[in-house]
Write a protein that holds these residues in place. Structure first.
Motif, PDB file in Angstrom:
ATOM      1  N   GLN A 169       5.988  -1.822   2.767  1.00 54.41           N
ATOM      2  CA  GLN A 169       4.764  -2.376   3.354  1.00 54.41           C
ATOM      3  C   GLN A 169       4.776  -3.898   3.397  1.00 54.41           C
ATOM      4  OE1 GLN A 169       2.378  -0.511   4.675  1.00 54.41           O
ATOM      5  NE2 GLN A 169       3.184   1.459   3.997  1.00 54.41           N
ATOM      6  N   LEU A 170       5.359  -4.530   2.391  1.00 58.69           N
ATOM      7  CA  LEU A 170       5.246  -5.982   2.242  1.00 58.69           C
ATOM      8  C   LEU A 170       5.852  -6.785   3.394  1.00 58.69           C
ATOM      9  CD1 LEU A 170       5.832  -6.341  -1.582  1.00 58.69           C
ATOM     10  CD2 LEU A 170       3.681  -6.526  -0.339  1.00 58.69           C
ATOM     11  N   PRO A 171       6.971  -6.350   4.005  1.00 56.75           N
ATOM     12  CA  PRO A 171       7.497  -7.142   5.127  1.00 56.75           C
ATOM     13  C   PRO A 171       6.573  -7.229   6.332  1.00 56.75           C
ATOM     14  CG  PRO A 171       9.192  -5.694   4.240  1.00 56.75           C
ATOM     15  CD  PRO A 171       7.905  -5.288   3.604  1.00 56.75           C
ATOM     16  N   ASN A 172       5.542  -6.387   6.388  1.00 60.25           N
ATOM     17  CA  ASN A 172       4.636  -6.392   7.536  1.00 60.25           C
ATOM     18  C   ASN A 172       3.625  -7.533   7.492  1.00 60.25           C
ATOM     19  OD1 ASN A 172       5.841  -4.067   8.529  1.00 60.25           O
ATOM     20  ND2 ASN A 172       4.438  -2.721   7.441  1.00 60.25           N
ATOM     21  N   GLY A 173       3.575  -8.258   6.375  1.00 59.27           N
ATOM     22  CA  GLY A 173       2.618  -9.363   6.283  1.00 59.27           C
ATOM     23  C   GLY A 173       1.602  -9.112   5.194  1.00 59.27           C
ATOM     24  N   GLU A 174       0.407  -9.684   5.365  1.00 57.58           N
ATOM     25  CA  GLU A 174      -0.592  -9.560   4.309  1.00 57.58           C
ATOM     26  C   GLU A 174      -1.013  -8.103   4.130  1.00 57.58           C
ATOM     27  OE1 GLU A 174      -4.846 -10.743   5.615  1.00 57.58           O
ATOM     28  OE2 GLU A 174      -3.504 -12.098   6.681  1.00 57.58           O
ATOM     29  N   LEU A 175      -1.275  -7.730   2.889  1.00 57.24           N
ATOM     30  CA  LEU A 175      -1.618  -6.358   2.530  1.00 57.24           C
ATOM     31  C   LEU A 175      -3.025  -6.328   1.965  1.00 57.24           C
ATOM     32  CD1 LEU A 175      -0.465  -3.447   2.268  1.00 57.24           C
ATOM     33  CD2 LEU A 175       0.211  -4.053  -0.058  1.00 57.24           C
ATOM     34  N   ASP A 176      -3.887  -5.520   2.572  1.00 54.19           N
ATOM     35  CA  ASP A 176      -5.236  -5.323   2.066  1.00 54.19           C
ATOM     36  C   ASP A 176      -5.160  -4.325   0.916  1.00 54.19           C
ATOM     37  OD1 ASP A 176      -7.843  -4.327   1.588  1.00 54.19           O
ATOM     38  OD2 ASP A 176      -8.482  -4.930   3.580  1.00 54.19           O
ATOM     39  N   LEU A 177      -5.388  -4.787  -0.301  1.00 52.99           N
ATOM     40  CA  LEU A 177      -5.210  -3.936  -1.468  1.00 52.99           C
ATOM     41  C   LEU A 177      -6.273  -2.851  -1.555  1.00 52.99           C
ATOM     42  CD1 LEU A 177      -4.188  -6.620  -4.123  1.00 52.99           C
ATOM     43  CD2 LEU A 177      -2.726  -5.157  -2.706  1.00 52.99           C
ATOM     44  N   ASN A 178      -7.466  -3.086  -1.006  1.00 51.95           N
ATOM     45  CA  ASN A 178      -8.482  -2.026  -0.970  1.00 51.95           C
ATOM     46  C   ASN A 178      -7.987  -0.856  -0.124  1.00 51.95           C
ATOM     47  OD1 ASN A 178     -10.425  -3.137  -2.627  1.00 51.95           O
ATOM     48  ND2 ASN A 178     -11.459  -4.206  -0.963  1.00 51.95           N
ATOM     49  N   GLY A 179      -7.518  -1.171   1.078  1.00 50.38           N
ATOM     50  CA  GLY A 179      -7.026  -0.119   1.957  1.00 50.38           C
ATOM     51  C   GLY A 179      -5.782   0.550   1.409  1.00 50.38           C
ATOM     52  N   TYR A 180      -4.878  -0.257   0.828  1.00 49.53           N
ATOM     53  CA  TYR A 180      -3.649   0.317   0.291  1.00 49.53           C
ATOM     54  C   TYR A 180      -3.937   1.216  -0.912  1.00 49.53           C
ATOM     55  CZ  TYR A 180       1.198   0.698  -1.179  1.00 49.53           C
ATOM     56  OH  TYR A 180       2.434   1.198  -1.516  1.00 49.53           O
ATOM     57  N   GLY A 181      -4.833   0.757  -1.787  1.00 49.87           N
ATOM     58  CA  GLY A 181      -5.204   1.576  -2.939  1.00 49.87           C
ATOM     59  C   GLY A 181      -5.807   2.904  -2.527  1.00 49.87           C
ATOM     60  N   TRP A 182      -6.631   2.881  -1.464  1.00 49.49           N
ATOM     61  CA  TRP A 182      -7.217   4.126  -0.964  1.00 49.49           C
ATOM     62  C   TRP A 182      -6.145   5.035  -0.386  1.00 49.49           C
ATOM     63  CZ3 TRP A 182     -10.808   7.699  -0.706  1.00 49.49           C
ATOM     64  CH2 TRP A 182     -10.828   8.573   0.376  1.00 49.49           C
ATOM     65  N   SER A 183      -5.285   4.497   0.463  1.00 48.04           N
ATOM     66  CA  SER A 183      -4.294   5.332   1.135  1.00 48.04           C
ATOM     67  C   SER A 183      -3.348   5.985   0.136  1.00 48.04           C
ATOM     68  CB  SER A 183      -3.500   4.521   2.158  1.00 48.04           C
ATOM     69  OG  SER A 183      -2.704   3.552   1.516  1.00 48.04           O
ATOM     70  N   ARG A 184      -3.001   5.267  -0.944  1.00 47.36           N
ATOM     71  CA  ARG A 184      -2.089   5.823  -1.953  1.00 47.36           C
ATOM     72  C   ARG A 184      -2.848   6.484  -3.100  1.00 47.36           C
ATOM     73  NH1 ARG A 184       2.154   7.033   0.206  1.00 47.36           N
ATOM     74  NH2 ARG A 184       3.159   7.181  -1.822  1.00 47.36           N
ATOM     75  N   GLN A 185      -4.196   6.380  -3.099  1.00 48.71           N
ATOM     76  CA  GLN A 185      -5.044   6.959  -4.144  1.00 48.71           C
ATOM     77  C   GLN A 185      -4.647   6.473  -5.536  1.00 48.71           C
ATOM     78  OE1 GLN A 185      -7.987   9.431  -3.874  1.00 48.71           O
ATOM     79  NE2 GLN A 185      -7.790   7.891  -2.253  1.00 48.71           N
ATOM     80  N   LEU A 186      -4.366   5.178  -5.630  1.00 46.36           N
ATOM     81  CA  LEU A 186      -3.982   4.587  -6.902  1.00 46.36           C
ATOM     82  C   LEU A 186      -5.212   4.119  -7.663  1.00 46.36           C
ATOM     83  CD1 LEU A 186      -1.006   2.390  -5.616  1.00 46.36           C
ATOM     84  CD2 LEU A 186      -0.840   4.543  -6.868  1.00 46.36           C
ATOM     85  N   THR A 187      -5.260   4.421  -8.952  1.00 49.06           N
ATOM     86  CA  THR A 187      -6.315   3.871  -9.798  1.00 49.06           C
ATOM     87  C   THR A 187      -6.094   2.364  -9.935  1.00 49.06           C
ATOM     88  OG1 THR A 187      -5.051   4.222 -11.817  1.00 49.06           O
ATOM     89  CG2 THR A 187      -6.473   6.029 -11.080  1.00 49.06           C
ATOM     90  N   SER A 188      -7.098   1.663 -10.415  1.00 49.79           N
ATOM     91  CA  SER A 188      -6.975   0.209 -10.580  1.00 49.79           C
ATOM     92  C   SER A 188      -5.809  -0.131 -11.497  1.00 49.79           C
ATOM     93  CB  SER A 188      -8.274  -0.369 -11.150  1.00 49.79           C
ATOM     94  OG  SER A 188      -9.338  -0.165 -10.248  1.00 49.79           O
TER      95      SER A 188
END
Length: 622
Positions: free
Chosen positions: A380-399
């Motif tokens: 994901q990182l080579p694509n540029g800035e990463l929205d951690l809210n959206g990424y956390g939701w998509s991967r269902q990662l806890t904080s």
């Protein structure tokens, strides 16, 4: 542990569960009248250690296949039930295909009604079942031959299920956020609203808040039953009943709604998936889609050719779904007669353009092959800035899981935005280059504001990230800031002795209403025009004066006064025109236009028609 049944209608699934548990899963009057399972049924078998084994009894009739699909989601072990008198039938094959496509890892075959046929028939059916299991990818599958009415092999089957239950490891999704697909909702007198479902991920405890998608609001968990036993918590893999408290009504909740540990990021309408097909799917084919306890329709837009693995497609959903990465959907044809494929979610957002470009397809293939969270993040990182809210939701990662993952890579972070160290360095070089280019073209200006440099160099990147990169460049002294203006370190140096003497003579002529032309200043001070032009450029680089057009200057204090005037005018009336500005200053129209155009170019204002609107007041206003 939870087992789901699978098999053709009237092959004895409900009777088998009753023989194992003593519970009749038929709960609807119509089911008891017709002797056929219509909706999902549930039974729980208490164990000596205080735990409980759960069973989900699914309908076998083709007409109620949607209910069957709602019952097998998230189940890792199924009991394939085949009657010895009928043998392998249409729904036997289809249910087995659905289990395979849904990702069910383990199957146990149970032959029922063995008392109705002779031994030869039992052997034939057993061989047919094993052949079908092999054909669909299950090998060395345990098989039990039973006759529930006689109790034949029921004790052996019970012992086997208990052994599986005791060996069960923690569910693979326990470290994710809590997520439950609601398949039933009812009101209990004196208790309130109760919902049931299978916990697909995470853990929930008493009094914890959850987000209810149907009501679009927060609820509180007032009571928990897991595996039909009162408990203080529930976790992935459990059959759960939750008593909910909050500003909700039973009418707000329907089958297919979700209970989530956090408010969802966004419902999906177009997703990119990896297809596993049992039948050929055509481009733009309409299909039925089953996910969790939801059933909707949509279309399949193929991104790659059939026969090439992985087969990638875009699903266009007629109704938004609360999907996350790696979720599986079952696809059936639009007449709902044939199971076509499963779809594993690869990306929750499908780009509007370029989705079939070779580079993007190759990147999607890499996503399909990623086996762990770190590999996925690095893609994901080579694509540029990463929205951690959206990424956390998509991967269902806890904080905690998200922070632990991010600590394994080099990042620049601002709030919920992250940028790889490499991309951050590329962005910094871009900022420096654009600033250098600006000085070449506008050598008579001290520099630019942060906001303007951001718009010039990195217009699509988030402002907070760009400002952080600019601040790091300032700390490293690669660029400098003078009275709010960004410039290169070598730009805007001090006067030499001769220039200082000339400036002392010139500075006394400022301020005045009209801007000074270089030629007029040269005539006024009796200096060579070329020499004076160099002095004024140096003064502009030092922030002492500002050129509104080439060779025409105002002092810094006058420019700030003009900015204050424009600011107050825009606050009071929304915008300012050249006529308004001319009247306020008492200057000619041409000069008023030049001044306003300077403020437009600097980014302080924005012109639309004849009006100039405030854009970035921080450029000139402290």
């Amino acid at each position: 542990m939870i087992f789901a049944t699978a098999g053709h209608v009237d092959h004895g699934k409900t009777t088998l569960i009753k023989a194992i548990t003593g519970v009749n899963t038929a709960h609807l009057p119509e089911e008891k009248k017709r002797g056929m399972t219509i909706d999902l049924g549930y039974a729980y078998w208490p164990q000596p250690d205080g735990s409980s084994i759960g069973f989900i009894d699914v309908p076998g009739h083709e007409k109620f296949l949607g209910n069957m699909l709602a019952g097998v989601g998230g189940i890792n072990h199924a009991l394939l039930v085949v009657a010895c008198d009928d043998g392998v039938m249409a729904q036997t094959r289809e249910h087995l295909a659905i289990l395979r496509l849904a990702g069910c890892q383990c199957v146990t075959a149970v032959l029922t009604k063995a008392d109705r046929v002779d031994e030869q028939r039992v052997t034939e059916v057993a061989l047919d079942v094993e052949a079908e299991l092999h054909r669909q990818g299950w090998f060395d599958t345990p098989l039990f031959i039973t006759a529930a009415n006689e109790g034949r092999s029921i004790p052996e089957l019970q012992t086997y299920l208990q052994q599986l239950h005791q060996k069960t490891a923690d569910h693979q999704n326990q470290q994710q956020r809590f997520r439950l697909a609601i398949d039933r909702v009812f009101h209990v007198k004196g208790v309130g609203i109760v919902v049931t479902g299978t916990a697909l991920a995470g853990k929930v405890a008493l009094n914890e808040p959850l987000w209810l998608t149907g009501a679009d609001s927060v609820v509180r968990v007032r009571g928990i039953h897991r595996q039909n036993q009162q408990s203080e918590f529930a976790q992935a893999g459990d059959r759960v009943a939750l008593n909910l408290a909050g500003d909700i009504d039973k009418t707000n909740i329907t089958r297919g709604d979700w209970l989530l540990s956090e408010k969802p990021f966004a419902a999906a309408t177009r997703v990119i998936v990896e297809l596993t097909c049992d039948s050929v799917i055509k481009h733009w084919q309409p299909v039925h889609l089953y996910h969790g306890a939801s059933h909707i329709t949509g279309r399949v837009s193929l991104l790659t050719e059939q026969g090439k693995a992985p087969l990638l497609a875009e699903l266009i959903l007629d109704t938004p779904l609360w999907l996350v990465d790696d979720d599986r959907l079952i696809l059936r044809d639009i007449s709902a007669r044939e199971t076509l494929a499963s779809a594993r979610v690869i990306r929750l957002v499908s780009p509007r353009r370029g989705k079939r470009q070779p580079e993007f397809i190759e990147w999607l293939r890499s996503l399909c092959a990623a086996k762990d969270e770190l590999s996925h993040l690095k893609l994901q990182l080579p694509n540029g800035e990463l929205d951690l809210n959206g990424y956390g939701w998509s991967r269902q990662l806890t904080s905690y899981a998200l922070e632990n993952l991010l600590s394994q890579v080099e990042l620049v972070r601002v709030g919920n935005l992250a940028l790889s160290a490499f991309k951050a360095q590329v962005a910094k070089e871009r900022l420096v280059q654009i600033l250098e280019d600006f000085h070449e073209v506008h050598s008579d200006q001290i520099g630019v504001s942060k906001a303007r440099l951001k718009r010039m160099a990195l217009p699509t990147m988030s402002e907070s990230l760009v400002f952080k990169l600019i601040n790091e460049l300032l700390i490293d002294e690669r660029i400098k800031q003078t009275r709010g203006w960004l410039h290169m370190p070598q730009h805007g140096l001090v006067f030499d002795r001769e220039q200082q003497q000339i400036w002392q003579q010139v500075s006394g002529l400022f301020p005045r209403v009209d801007a000074w032309w270089v030629r007029d200043l040269a005539a006024e001070t009796k200096h060579d025009e070329g020499v004076l032009r160099s002095v004024m450029k140096k003064a502009a680089q030092m922030g002492l004066v500002t050129a509104i057009v080439r060779d025409r200057y105002y002092s810094r204090e006058q420019i700030e006064q003009f900015a204050e005037l424009i600011l107050h005018y825009c606050i009071e009336k929304g915008a300012i025109t050249a006529a308004d500005f001319r009247n306020e200053l008492g200057v000619g129209r041409k000069l008023a236009i030049q001044i306003l155009e300077f403020f437009d170019k600097s980014g302080f204002t924005r012109r639309k028609g004849d009006e100039h609107f405030l854009r970035d007041k921080d450029i000139f206003i402290e």
